[in-house]
Structure formats: C-alpha cells, structure tokens
Enzyme design. Structure first.
Site, PDB file in Angstrom:
ATOM      1  N   PRO A  88      -5.503  -0.771   7.430  1.00  0.00           N
ATOM      2  CA  PRO A  88      -6.135  -0.009   8.805  1.00  0.00           C
ATOM      3  C   PRO A  88      -6.630  -1.230   9.834  1.00  0.00           C
ATOM      4  CG  PRO A  88      -7.346   0.598   7.024  1.00  0.00           C
ATOM      5  CD  PRO A  88      -6.271  -0.133   6.422  1.00  0.00           C
ATOM      6  N   GLU A 115     -11.147   0.247  -0.640  1.00  0.00           N
ATOM      7  CA  GLU A 115     -11.797  -0.049   0.385  1.00  0.00           C
ATOM      8  C   GLU A 115     -10.912  -1.185   1.018  1.00  0.00           C
ATOM      9  OE1 GLU A 115     -14.014   1.692   2.437  1.00  0.00           O
ATOM     10  OE2 GLU A 115     -13.833   3.019   0.744  1.00  0.00           O
ATOM     11  N   ARG A 153      16.619   2.444   9.617  1.00  0.00           N
ATOM     12  CA  ARG A 153      17.721   3.118  10.855  1.00  0.00           C
ATOM     13  C   ARG A 153      18.070   2.288  11.879  1.00  0.00           C
ATOM     14  NH1 ARG A 153      15.567   4.346  15.356  1.00  0.00           N
ATOM     15  NH2 ARG A 153      17.217   6.141  15.854  1.00  0.00           N
ATOM     16  N   ASP A 168      18.686   0.449  22.091  1.00  0.00           N
ATOM     17  CA  ASP A 168      18.358  -0.270  23.633  1.00  0.00           C
ATOM     18  C   ASP A 168      16.919  -0.234  23.978  1.00  0.00           C
ATOM     19  OD1 ASP A 168      19.754   0.310  26.846  1.00  0.00           O
ATOM     20  OD2 ASP A 168      18.075  -1.016  26.197  1.00  0.00           O
TER      21      ASP A 168
HETATM   22  C1  9D3 Z   1     -15.513   2.643   5.337  1.00  0.00           C
HETATM   23  C2  9D3 Z   1     -14.077   2.976   6.057  1.00  0.00           C
HETATM   24  N1  9D3 Z   1     -13.145   2.819   4.828  1.00  0.00           N
HETATM   25  C3  9D3 Z   1     -12.792   4.129   4.490  1.00  0.00           C
HETATM   26  C4  9D3 Z   1     -13.008   5.282   5.431  1.00  0.00           C
HETATM   27  C5  9D3 Z   1     -12.059   2.134   5.631  1.00  0.00           C
HETATM   28  C6  9D3 Z   1     -10.769   2.218   5.098  1.00  0.00           C
HETATM   29  C7  9D3 Z   1     -10.375   1.682   3.863  1.00  0.00           C
HETATM   30  C8  9D3 Z   1      -9.011   1.898   3.446  1.00  0.00           C
HETATM   31  C9  9D3 Z   1      -9.974   3.050   5.570  1.00  0.00           C
HETATM   32  C10 9D3 Z   1      -8.630   3.398   5.067  1.00  0.00           C
HETATM   33  C11 9D3 Z   1      -7.966   2.868   4.066  1.00  0.00           C
HETATM   34  C12 9D3 Z   1      -6.739   3.093   3.342  1.00  0.00           C
HETATM   35  N2  9D3 Z   1      -5.678   2.881   4.393  1.00  0.00           N
HETATM   36  C13 9D3 Z   1      -4.652   2.206   4.565  1.00  0.00           C
HETATM   37  O1  9D3 Z   1      -4.667   1.542   3.425  1.00  0.00           O
HETATM   38  C14 9D3 Z   1      -3.865   2.053   5.419  1.00  0.00           C
HETATM   39  C15 9D3 Z   1      -3.613   2.738   6.844  1.00  0.00           C
HETATM   40  C16 9D3 Z   1      -4.695   3.622   7.420  1.00  0.00           C
HETATM   41  O2  9D3 Z   1      -5.760   4.337   6.950  1.00  0.00           O
HETATM   42  N3  9D3 Z   1      -4.525   4.213   8.768  1.00  0.00           N
HETATM   43  C17 9D3 Z   1      -3.228   3.615   9.174  1.00  0.00           C
HETATM   44  N4  9D3 Z   1      -2.517   2.611   8.863  1.00  0.00           N
HETATM   45  C18 9D3 Z   1      -2.580   2.339   7.632  1.00  0.00           C
HETATM   46  S1  9D3 Z   1      -1.762   1.320   6.984  1.00  0.00           S
HETATM   47  C19 9D3 Z   1      -2.769   1.350   5.482  1.00  0.00           C
END
Ligand code: 9D3
Length: 261
Positions: A88, A115, A153, A168
């Site tokens: 994230p 996490e 793709r 493009d």
């Molecule tokens: C305490 C805050 N955490 C949980 C609410 C933060 C958190 C850790 C791990 C939030 C999401 C995750 C798991 N998400 C991903 O691995 C992830 C992700 C996403 O949550 N949103 C957008 N793109 C991606 S790419 C990987």
C-alpha cells in the site's frame, strides 16, 4: 516477458494463469508465468513466514529470511528481471508504469501479507514498490494480478492489431466514445442514427465529440491534465458558444418580465 510471483498463496494464481489474456500469452510463448511459495523458504516444521513486530503493536510482519530466499531463487531464474513489491505504500500503478514494465525482460512480483514485510527486504531486494490505489486490500496477490493483466495486454502480438491505438499515450487520458451493437433498438432505445449512416467522416466526428463529452461529464480531472488536439479545442469552443447562447437567452428573458426579476 517472464512473470514470477512470490506469495504464500500460490494456488490463488492457478485460475489466473489458465484464463483470458494471460493464458493466451503463455500459450503463444510471449510470456511465461510461475509462482514461488515463500513458505518453502520458511524455517522449521511449520515453515514460519511471519513474526511479531519489534517495538510491539498488533499484527504480524513477514520475516526477512524466507522472502530473501524466495527472491534469490526468482532472480536466479530470471537474472534480468526487475523485482517489485506490491504494497500500500508504493507508487500508484498507472498506464505509464504498465508501459515501462512491458518493456522489461521480466518482473518478479513479491506479494505482501499481514501488516507488511520487514523493512530491510524493501531496502535490499526491491527495485520498485507498487500500490494499485488508495483502498485497503488484505494482501498483494490481487494487486499482482492487476499489474500482470495490464502489462500482458501491452506485449506485442498478444491482443492483435485492433488495440494498437490504445497503446498510444495520447488515448490514455480520454475516455472512449460510446459503443453500440445489435439490436438496432433495445428496450425502446435506438442506436444513434449517424452510426448507421455509413458516413465514416461523420462517424469519426461523432466519436471524438462523444469521447470528449463523456470525459467532461465523468472525469473532468482527465481533461484538465490533457494536451488537447485542435479538433478537440474546436469542439470545446463550440460548446462554450452554445452554452453562452443559452445563458444570454436567459438574461434577455429576465429583462422581459413585468416584475423585472
Ligand atoms: C494498520 C494499517 N494496515 C492495515 C489496515 C496497513 C495495511 C497493511 C497491509 C494495509 C493493507 C495491507 C495489505 N495490502 C497490500 O498488500 C496491498 C495493497 C493495498 O492494500 N491497496 C492497494 N494496493 C496494494 S498492493 C498490496
């Protein structure tokens, strides 16, 4: 293009490899795709991949050693690949990044769970951190599939020629025109007459104008960033004049009323 996905849930990818565009890419040897189970690099009878965070707090952290083992294995298989981590806190994925990735020899995609992963993995083994948008998922697996789909793709010879215009960059920041197919009337609503006319100049004009109006109504943010073509500027100016005429008519009507309001 070689995709290697590192995950503790490799089974999630079986239906993904077996359908649609990714399946097509694999069948015609334009891409290869595989998974490595991070758990295979975990220690002990339980092959542990997570542990409690230093400093306390809730949730678990992915241990560095299994991740490092899995990444080394992947890099051994595809030494010219870039290694990306789905997290994230990464850069938000977009079509420009998809195009950059499509030009690479291969991608090793590391899917986070819990996490997150031990920070030292990010420092030492990861070329790019990628997020797919500002919402919370439970892990990186679905994000990895999003990236693989978007990149695949763009690889020449997988989709066929019809989509080349989409590659493009000019078409990225404008929504497409409306689409219609048979029947000619569906539940009382007819297909726009111009599309049945066979007049290709008029059809093209209509498409440009509807693309522009759809973008204006649904995604003004795209239009503001866009470098407009001359044709698009002319269309927007014409709308401005039309709207001006309507507004002008309103003020004249106001002056006409007996109350003067
Ligand atoms: C305490 C805050 N955490 C949980 C609410 C933060 C958190 C850790 C791990 C939030 C999401 C995750 C798991 N998400 C991903 O691995 C992830 C992700 C996403 O949550 N949103 C957008 N793109 C991606 S790419 C990987």
């Amino acid at each position: 293009m070689n995709f290697i996905v590192l995950t503790i849930f490799p089974e999630m990818f079986n239906p993904f490899w077996d359908h649609g565009i990714v399946h097509r890419g694999i069948s015609c040897n334009k891409i290869s795709a595989s998974t490595i189970n991070i758990r295979d690099f975990g220690k002990g009878r339980h092959r542990v991949t997570d542990d409690r965070p230093y400093g306390g707090g809730c949730g678990m952290v992915m241990k560095p050693e299994p991740l490092a083992g899995a990444i080394r294995e992947a890099q051994k298989k595809t030494p010219f690949s870039k290694t990306i981590c789905l997290t994230p806190q990464g850069r938000v994925f977009n079509q420009r990044i998809a195009r950059e990735f499509a030009a690479l020899e291969g991608l090793v995609l590391v899917c986070g769970r819990y996490e997150g992963m031990d920070e030292r993995i990010l420092h030492d083994f990861i070329d790019y951190e990628i997020s797919i948008g500002d919402y919370i998922l439970t892990g990186g697996e679905i994000a990895a599939m999003v990236v693989i789909d978007a990149v695949t793709r763009l690889i020449p010879g997988i989709l066929g020629g019809a989509d080349s215009a989409e590659k493009d960059s000019f078409s990225d920041d404008l929504l497409e025109h409306a689409h219609f197919t048979r029947p000619r009337t569906f539940e009382g609503e007819a297909v726009p007459e111009v599309l049945l006319s066979g007049n290709h100049r008029e059809i093209e004009k209509w498409r440009v104008e509807t693309a522009l109006i759809r973008t204006f109504l649904k995604r003004q943010d795209l239009l503001e960033k866009r470098v407009l073509s001359n044709q698009e500027i002319e269309i927007l100016k014409k709308w401005c004049r039309d709207i001006e005429t309507i507004v002008q008519a309103q003020s004249l009507r106001g002056a006409d009323t007996l109350s003067g309001g």
